[in-house]
Design a protein around this motif. Sequence first.
Motif, PDB file in Angstrom:
ATOM      1  N   SER A   1       0.851  -1.186   0.000  1.00 18.72           N
ATOM      2  CA  SER A   1       0.000   0.000   0.000  1.00 18.72           C
ATOM      3  C   SER A   1       0.893   1.245   0.000  1.00 18.72           C
ATOM      4  O   SER A   1       1.931   1.260   0.661  1.00 18.72           O
ATOM      5  N   PRO A   2       0.516   2.276  -0.760  1.00 21.22           N
ATOM      6  CA  PRO A   2       1.386   3.458  -0.789  1.00 21.22           C
ATOM      7  C   PRO A   2       1.555   4.047   0.602  1.00 21.22           C
ATOM      8  O   PRO A   2       0.574   4.233   1.325  1.00 21.22           O
ATOM      9  N   MET A   3       2.801   4.327   0.967  1.00 24.48           N
ATOM     10  CA  MET A   3       3.085   4.884   2.305  1.00 24.48           C
ATOM     11  C   MET A   3       4.105   6.001   2.199  1.00 24.48           C
ATOM     12  O   MET A   3       5.276   5.762   1.894  1.00 24.48           O
ATOM     13  N   GLN A   4       3.644   7.210   2.492  1.00 21.78           N
ATOM     14  CA  GLN A   4       4.557   8.355   2.497  1.00 21.78           C
ATOM     15  C   GLN A   4       5.631   8.162   3.530  1.00 21.78           C
ATOM     16  O   GLN A   4       5.343   7.751   4.661  1.00 21.78           O
TER      17      GLN A   4
ATOM     18  N   ALA B   1       2.437   8.440  -2.162  1.00 26.38           N
ATOM     19  CA  ALA B   1       1.760   9.562  -2.803  1.00 26.38           C
ATOM     20  C   ALA B   1       2.795  10.581  -3.292  1.00 26.38           C
ATOM     21  O   ALA B   1       3.556  11.127  -2.497  1.00 26.38           O
TER      22      ALA B   1
ATOM     23  N   GLN C   1       1.896   6.067  -6.768  1.00 29.47           N
ATOM     24  CA  GLN C   1       0.648   6.790  -6.508  1.00 29.47           C
ATOM     25  C   GLN C   1       0.865   8.269  -6.800  1.00 29.47           C
ATOM     26  O   GLN C   1       1.844   8.857  -6.336  1.00 29.47           O
TER      27      GLN C   1
ATOM     28  N   HIS D   1      -4.431   8.922  -6.141  1.00 32.42           N
ATOM     29  CA  HIS D   1      -4.930   9.088  -4.773  1.00 32.42           C
ATOM     30  C   HIS D   1      -6.236   9.868  -4.846  1.00 32.42           C
ATOM     31  O   HIS D   1      -6.264  11.096  -4.862  1.00 32.42           O
TER      32      HIS D   1
ATOM     33  N   HIS E   1      -9.188  10.055   1.036  1.00 32.67           N
ATOM     34  CA  HIS E   1      -8.654  10.735   2.230  1.00 32.67           C
ATOM     35  C   HIS E   1      -8.726  12.263   2.182  1.00 32.67           C
ATOM     36  O   HIS E   1      -7.922  12.943   2.813  1.00 32.67           O
TER      37      HIS E   1
ATOM     38  N   ARG F   1      -7.446   4.818  -5.913  1.00 36.91           N
ATOM     39  CA  ARG F   1      -7.732   4.674  -4.471  1.00 36.91           C
ATOM     40  C   ARG F   1      -8.881   5.598  -4.108  1.00 36.91           C
ATOM     41  O   ARG F   1      -8.801   6.819  -4.260  1.00 36.91           O
TER      42      ARG F   1
ATOM     43  N   VAL G   1      -7.704  -2.850   1.797  1.00 34.40           N
ATOM     44  CA  VAL G   1      -6.570  -2.521   2.665  1.00 34.40           C
ATOM     45  C   VAL G   1      -7.081  -2.290   4.076  1.00 34.40           C
ATOM     46  O   VAL G   1      -8.257  -1.959   4.254  1.00 34.40           O
ATOM     47  N   GLY G   2      -6.215  -2.453   5.052  1.00 34.19           N
ATOM     48  CA  GLY G   2      -6.598  -2.146   6.430  1.00 34.19           C
ATOM     49  C   GLY G   2      -6.447  -3.331   7.346  1.00 34.19           C
ATOM     50  O   GLY G   2      -7.273  -4.248   7.316  1.00 34.19           O
ATOM     51  N   LEU G   3      -5.382  -3.330   8.128  1.00 34.88           N
ATOM     52  CA  LEU G   3      -5.112  -4.388   9.103  1.00 34.88           C
ATOM     53  C   LEU G   3      -5.267  -5.800   8.544  1.00 34.88           C
ATOM     54  O   LEU G   3      -5.945  -6.642   9.147  1.00 34.88           O
TER      55      LEU G   3
ATOM     56  N   LEU H   1      -1.176  -4.218   1.833  1.00 36.08           N
ATOM     57  CA  LEU H   1      -0.686  -4.170   3.213  1.00 36.08           C
ATOM     58  C   LEU H   1       0.193  -2.949   3.393  1.00 36.08           C
ATOM     59  O   LEU H   1       1.016  -2.633   2.527  1.00 36.08           O
ATOM     60  N   GLY H   2       0.018  -2.290   4.524  1.00 28.95           N
ATOM     61  CA  GLY H   2       0.845  -1.130   4.831  1.00 28.95           C
ATOM     62  C   GLY H   2       1.745  -1.401   6.011  1.00 28.95           C
ATOM     63  O   GLY H   2       2.866  -1.901   5.887  1.00 28.95           O
ATOM     64  N   ARG H   3       1.224  -1.144   7.223  1.00 25.98           N
ATOM     65  CA  ARG H   3       2.062  -1.211   8.426  1.00 25.98           C
ATOM     66  C   ARG H   3       2.652  -2.588   8.658  1.00 25.98           C
ATOM     67  O   ARG H   3       3.766  -2.711   9.175  1.00 25.98           O
TER      68      ARG H   3
HETATM   69  C1  LIG Z   1       3.467   5.551   7.135  1.00 24.68           C
HETATM   70  C2  LIG Z   1       2.181   5.582   6.345  1.00 24.68           C
HETATM   71  C3  LIG Z   1       2.086   6.396   5.218  1.00 24.68           C
HETATM   72  C4  LIG Z   1       0.919   6.379   4.433  1.00 24.68           C
HETATM   73  N1  LIG Z   1       0.880   7.083   3.271  1.00 24.68           N
HETATM   74  C5  LIG Z   1      -0.125   6.890   2.393  1.00 24.68           C
HETATM   75  C6  LIG Z   1      -0.055   7.381   1.075  1.00 24.68           C
HETATM   76  O1  LIG Z   1       0.953   7.973   0.648  1.00 24.68           O
HETATM   77  N2  LIG Z   1      -1.125   7.170   0.256  1.00 24.68           N
HETATM   78  C7  LIG Z   1      -2.239   6.465   0.666  1.00 24.68           C
HETATM   79  O2  LIG Z   1      -3.164   6.299  -0.117  1.00 24.68           O
HETATM   80  N3  LIG Z   1      -2.306   5.962   1.909  1.00 24.68           N
HETATM   81  C8  LIG Z   1      -1.279   6.128   2.760  1.00 24.68           C
HETATM   82  N4  LIG Z   1      -1.297   5.511   3.986  1.00 24.68           N
HETATM   83  C9  LIG Z   1      -2.399   4.569   4.290  1.00 24.68           C
HETATM   84  C10 LIG Z   1      -1.953   3.147   3.924  1.00 24.68           C
HETATM   85  O3  LIG Z   1      -1.689   3.013   2.549  1.00 24.68           O
HETATM   86  C11 LIG Z   1      -3.002   2.101   4.328  1.00 24.68           C
HETATM   87  O4  LIG Z   1      -4.178   2.336   3.601  1.00 24.68           O
HETATM   88  C12 LIG Z   1      -3.318   2.153   5.828  1.00 24.68           C
HETATM   89  O5  LIG Z   1      -2.119   2.221   6.583  1.00 24.68           O
HETATM   90  C13 LIG Z   1      -4.133   0.937   6.270  1.00 24.68           C
HETATM   91  O6  LIG Z   1      -3.455  -0.240   5.950  1.00 24.68           O
HETATM   92  P1  LIG Z   1      -2.589  -1.062   7.081  1.00 24.68           P
HETATM   93  O7  LIG Z   1      -3.522  -1.364   8.225  1.00 24.68           O
HETATM   94  O8  LIG Z   1      -2.142  -2.314   6.347  1.00 24.68           O
HETATM   95  O9  LIG Z   1      -1.446  -0.205   7.492  1.00 24.68           O
HETATM   96  C14 LIG Z   1      -0.181   5.564   4.814  1.00 24.68           C
HETATM   97  C15 LIG Z   1      -0.081   4.798   5.986  1.00 24.68           C
HETATM   98  C16 LIG Z   1       1.079   4.773   6.730  1.00 24.68           C
HETATM   99  C17 LIG Z   1       1.166   3.880   7.940  1.00 24.68           C
END
Ligand SMILES: Cc1cc2nc3c(=O)[nH]c(=O)nc-3n(C[C@H](O)[C@H](O)[C@H](O)COP(=O)(O)O)c2cc1C
Length: 398
Positions: A28-31, A64, A106, A188, A191, A241, A315-317, A338-340
């Motif tokens: 999952s995209p993560m800044q 993003a 993204q 994106h 949000h 997204r 997505v989400g946990l 998956l993100g975290r």
């Molecule tokens: C460090 C971090 C940065 C994130 N940055 C973005 C982002 O750039 N674009 C986006 O769509 N969501 C972003 N998210 C949300 C995640 O992509 C994801 O949807 C959210 O963390 C839930 O998934 P998870 O429970 O697997 O972490 C970010 C989340 C985290 C933890």
Amino acid sequence: MNVAAPASLLFTPLTIRGFTAPNRVMVSPMQQYASDDSGLANDFHLVQLGRFAMGGAGMVIVEATAIEPIGRMSHMDLGLWSDEQIAPLARIAAFISSQGAVPGIQLVHAGRKGSMQAPWDGMGPLTEADIARGEAPWPTIGPSAISPGQGWQVPEAMSEADIAANVTLWADAARRAAQAGFGIIDLHGAHGYLLHAFLSPISNHRTDSYGGSLANRMRYPLEVITAMRAAIPDACAIFYRLSVLDGMAGGWTEADSLIFCRELLARGVDVIDCSSGGAVSDRSTDTRVRRGYAFHAPYSRAMRQGLDGGLVATVGLIVDPHQAEAVLRSGDADIVALGRELLADPNWTHHARHVLLGEGYDDWPQQAGWWLDKRVGALRKLQEAGETPMTRYQDSPA
Ligand SMILES: Cc1cc2nc3c(=O)[nH]c(=O)nc-3n(C[C@H](O)[C@H](O)[C@H](O)COP(=O)(O)O)c2cc1C
């Protein structure tokens, strides 16, 4: 003839347009807030994203990345508003591809939620303390001059000419992304950022052809998709997204999302990536479902069931291999993001393969896999001899 069900859906390859992902795990995209005002990707991004690709994820999506400087969220975000920003991203895309994963990126315009702090600095609008550190705020834009929350800037309402120019920025950034070697371009649209801000009646109070009716509020994002599709090769996939709902009275709804997604698919979007919320800055005002395991699965399921064709991501946990497999088998989604969990364990996908398919280490880079095979034998011998890692120390005084 009965075709046997695959042993694992999670590890069944997925072909979309010009690419085949080896599995359905998407990063999952993560800044990372790891760039500077140049918006250039650097070695931190390469290593962080490279770990996910080496860890076996099928699709690795870069965070993003802003289509213009005022479309960033923070001073530390990536950008793709100029040709100079292509080369370091191309290096990342090439490395991800070299590990057998599909590289994606993204694109974002933060709109009225731009000009903000990094999470660890407060995640709010930039303050005097940030300005003293050299992080000056910039003027934000949006569909209407409505602030996203207390203490945040009032954005400038975009004119029709602004919207037309902005659509071109998306197409230009997408062309650069394709040039950099990304097979997936993820918009994106969630949000509370600019695309979402136009959709939601909470942030869009316009009275021209970009506001009011659902058709009018959808107009700007649909123009973006049309322009992007024309700017990139057919082989590139577009993921969108979406905040499936605002979870607020008078906000964007799941029913709106179904209508919108049909239009997205008709214009060449390939995957609807389901998220939720964020229409305003204060998250406590939205009433979405509890943040339990796989918390967006009810929304991705609703999209998947309500749409004819197209693929859906959730997505989400999502944290466990059996859970990820069940998400796919139950029809909740076609792709799990998956993100975290991947931050905690970049090798999650390799471990998931072991859990679901019980295979050896062939899927790991051989620089690790060859040794890990040998390690299994060494550890087994010690176990047969009744030894544990603490054997040497068990009689030591505390
Ligand atoms: C460090 C971090 C940065 C994130 N940055 C973005 C982002 O750039 N674009 C986006 O769509 N969501 C972003 N998210 C949300 C995640 O992509 C994801 O949807 C959210 O963390 C839930 O998934 P998870 O429970 O697997 O972490 C970010 C989340 C985290 C933890």
